[in-house]
Scaffold this motif. Structure first.
Motif, PDB file in Angstrom:
ATOM      1  N   GLY A  25       5.439   4.373   0.498  1.00 42.22           N
ATOM      2  CA  GLY A  25       4.861   3.632   1.609  1.00 42.22           C
ATOM      3  C   GLY A  25       3.876   2.581   1.148  1.00 42.22           C
ATOM      4  O   GLY A  25       3.917   2.111   0.016  1.00 42.22           O
ATOM      5  N   ILE A  26       2.975   2.226   2.031  1.00 40.86           N
ATOM      6  CA  ILE A  26       1.972   1.192   1.776  1.00 40.86           C
ATOM      7  C   ILE A  26       0.594   1.790   2.010  1.00 40.86           C
ATOM      8  O   ILE A  26       0.377   2.508   2.987  1.00 40.86           O
ATOM      9  CB  ILE A  26       2.173  -0.004   2.734  1.00 40.86           C
ATOM     10  CG1 ILE A  26       3.561  -0.629   2.505  1.00 40.86           C
ATOM     11  CG2 ILE A  26       1.076  -1.041   2.562  1.00 40.86           C
ATOM     12  CD1 ILE A  26       3.934  -1.681   3.533  1.00 40.86           C
ATOM     13  N   ALA A  27      -0.335   1.505   1.105  1.00 43.83           N
ATOM     14  CA  ALA A  27      -1.734   1.918   1.278  1.00 43.83           C
ATOM     15  C   ALA A  27      -2.594   0.660   1.336  1.00 43.83           C
ATOM     16  O   ALA A  27      -2.387  -0.281   0.566  1.00 43.83           O
ATOM     17  CB  ALA A  27      -2.178   2.822   0.144  1.00 43.83           C
ATOM     18  N   MET A  28      -3.555   0.649   2.259  1.00 43.03           N
ATOM     19  CA  MET A  28      -4.443  -0.492   2.432  1.00 43.03           C
ATOM     20  C   MET A  28      -5.889  -0.006   2.432  1.00 43.03           C
ATOM     21  O   MET A  28      -6.263   0.809   3.265  1.00 43.03           O
ATOM     22  CB  MET A  28      -4.108  -1.189   3.757  1.00 43.03           C
ATOM     23  CG  MET A  28      -4.896  -2.437   4.026  1.00 43.03           C
ATOM     24  SD  MET A  28      -4.401  -3.215   5.592  1.00 43.03           S
ATOM     25  CE  MET A  28      -2.720  -3.695   5.221  1.00 43.03           C
ATOM     26  N   ASN A  29      -6.688  -0.485   1.468  1.00 43.42           N
ATOM     27  CA  ASN A  29      -8.105  -0.125   1.390  1.00 43.42           C
ATOM     28  C   ASN A  29      -8.933  -1.202   2.085  1.00 43.42           C
ATOM     29  O   ASN A  29      -8.828  -2.386   1.741  1.00 43.42           O
ATOM     30  CB  ASN A  29      -8.556   0.025  -0.053  1.00 43.42           C
ATOM     31  CG  ASN A  29      -7.981   1.256  -0.698  1.00 43.42           C
ATOM     32  OD1 ASN A  29      -7.795   2.271  -0.044  1.00 43.42           O
ATOM     33  ND2 ASN A  29      -7.694   1.182  -1.980  1.00 43.42           N
ATOM     34  N   GLY A  51       7.010   5.977   5.516  1.00 42.48           N
ATOM     35  CA  GLY A  51       8.308   5.728   6.132  1.00 42.48           C
ATOM     36  C   GLY A  51       8.409   4.304   6.642  1.00 42.48           C
ATOM     37  O   GLY A  51       8.790   4.073   7.786  1.00 42.48           O
ATOM     38  N   VAL A  52       8.064   3.350   5.774  1.00 36.41           N
ATOM     39  CA  VAL A  52       8.047   1.940   6.188  1.00 36.41           C
ATOM     40  C   VAL A  52       9.466   1.460   6.483  1.00 36.41           C
ATOM     41  O   VAL A  52      10.357   1.567   5.647  1.00 36.41           O
ATOM     42  CB  VAL A  52       7.379   1.058   5.104  1.00 36.41           C
ATOM     43  CG1 VAL A  52       7.474  -0.415   5.470  1.00 36.41           C
ATOM     44  CG2 VAL A  52       5.920   1.479   4.917  1.00 36.41           C
ATOM     45  N   GLU A  53       9.645   0.969   7.694  1.00 32.91           N
ATOM     46  CA  GLU A  53      10.930   0.444   8.151  1.00 32.91           C
ATOM     47  C   GLU A  53      11.016  -1.066   7.946  1.00 32.91           C
ATOM     48  O   GLU A  53      12.084  -1.598   7.683  1.00 32.91           O
ATOM     49  CB  GLU A  53      11.130   0.759   9.642  1.00 32.91           C
ATOM     50  CG  GLU A  53      11.191   2.234   9.959  1.00 32.91           C
ATOM     51  CD  GLU A  53      12.507   2.858   9.548  1.00 32.91           C
ATOM     52  OE1 GLU A  53      13.551   2.243   9.769  1.00 32.91           O
ATOM     53  OE2 GLU A  53      12.463   3.972   8.994  1.00 32.91           O
ATOM     54  N   ILE A  78       5.565   3.203  14.509  1.00 32.51           N
ATOM     55  CA  ILE A  78       4.256   2.617  14.796  1.00 32.51           C
ATOM     56  C   ILE A  78       4.267   1.198  14.245  1.00 32.51           C
ATOM     57  O   ILE A  78       4.559   0.989  13.066  1.00 32.51           O
ATOM     58  CB  ILE A  78       3.120   3.423  14.146  1.00 32.51           C
ATOM     59  CG1 ILE A  78       3.113   4.851  14.682  1.00 32.51           C
ATOM     60  CG2 ILE A  78       1.777   2.726  14.381  1.00 32.51           C
ATOM     61  CD1 ILE A  78       2.186   5.775  13.930  1.00 32.51           C
ATOM     62  N   LYS A  79       3.949   0.248  15.093  1.00 32.47           N
ATOM     63  CA  LYS A  79       3.869  -1.146  14.680  1.00 32.47           C
ATOM     64  C   LYS A  79       2.396  -1.492  14.506  1.00 32.47           C
ATOM     65  O   LYS A  79       1.614  -1.390  15.447  1.00 32.47           O
ATOM     66  CB  LYS A  79       4.514  -2.047  15.734  1.00 32.47           C
ATOM     67  CG  LYS A  79       4.578  -3.495  15.348  1.00 32.47           C
ATOM     68  CD  LYS A  79       5.323  -4.292  16.411  1.00 32.47           C
ATOM     69  CE  LYS A  79       5.468  -5.736  16.017  1.00 32.47           C
ATOM     70  NZ  LYS A  79       6.192  -6.490  17.063  1.00 32.47           N
ATOM     71  N   SER A  80       2.013  -1.873  13.279  1.00 31.83           N
ATOM     72  CA  SER A  80       0.627  -2.212  12.944  1.00 31.83           C
ATOM     73  C   SER A  80       0.554  -3.712  12.700  1.00 31.83           C
ATOM     74  O   SER A  80       1.173  -4.222  11.767  1.00 31.83           O
ATOM     75  CB  SER A  80       0.183  -1.445  11.695  1.00 31.83           C
ATOM     76  OG  SER A  80       0.396  -0.064  11.868  1.00 31.83           O
ATOM     77  N   SER A  94       6.208   1.421  10.617  1.00 33.92           N
ATOM     78  CA  SER A  94       6.351   2.650   9.832  1.00 33.92           C
ATOM     79  C   SER A  94       6.572   3.859  10.740  1.00 33.92           C
ATOM     80  O   SER A  94       6.303   3.805  11.934  1.00 33.92           O
ATOM     81  CB  SER A  94       5.105   2.871   8.967  1.00 33.92           C
ATOM     82  OG  SER A  94       3.949   2.984   9.774  1.00 33.92           O
ATOM     83  N   LYS A  95       7.054   4.918  10.143  1.00 30.87           N
ATOM     84  CA  LYS A  95       7.281   6.170  10.876  1.00 30.87           C
ATOM     85  C   LYS A  95       5.956   6.847  11.221  1.00 30.87           C
ATOM     86  O   LYS A  95       5.819   7.474  12.259  1.00 30.87           O
ATOM     87  CB  LYS A  95       8.148   7.131  10.064  1.00 30.87           C
ATOM     88  CG  LYS A  95       9.562   6.645   9.869  1.00 30.87           C
ATOM     89  CD  LYS A  95      10.331   6.762  11.153  1.00 30.87           C
ATOM     90  CE  LYS A  95      11.776   6.347  10.960  1.00 30.87           C
ATOM     91  NZ  LYS A  95      12.464   6.155  12.198  1.00 30.87           N
TER      92      LYS A  95
END
Length: 104
Positions: A25-29, A51-53, A78-80, A94-95
């Motif tokens: 997935g993706i991590a954002m600090n 679970g990035v789509e 979930i759309k961020s 992402s899921k």
């Protein structure tokens, strides 16, 4: 987030310090500039998108200042949506998504 802030922050004027892309997935600090008055320490929030789509991120800059981050459900995802005052902007679908807070 809710136990420390008492609410879900908008991340307005907070600074995205790092984005990590991986097969998980993706991590954002995010370095929090906005924090409750009773929190004296600096804090970093790590948002994890699993679970990035789909994703579309652009505009990485030496200082990435958030205007706001909005989250909405889109079917089972979930759309961020990341809106920037300066720098990184875009969307991650992402899921699931989670948040961790670290104080220093």
């Amino acid at each position: 987030m809710l136990s420390v802030y008492g609410y879900w922050p908008s991340f307005h004027d907070d600074i995205i310090k790092e984005v990590t892309l991986g097969i998980d997935g993706i991590a954002m600090n995010i370095l929090m500039q906005s924090k409750p008055e009773d929190v004296e320490k600096e804090c970093m929030v790590k948002l994890k998108f699993l679970g990035v789509e789909d994703m579309n991120l652009e505009g990485w800059y030496s200082c990435n200042i958030v205007l706001d981050i909005e989250f909405e459900y889109e079917r089972e995802n979930i759309k961020s949506m990341i809106c920037a005052s300066l720098g990184l902007t875009g969307c991650i679908v992402s899921k699931s998504m989670s948040a961790e807070i670290k104080f220093f």
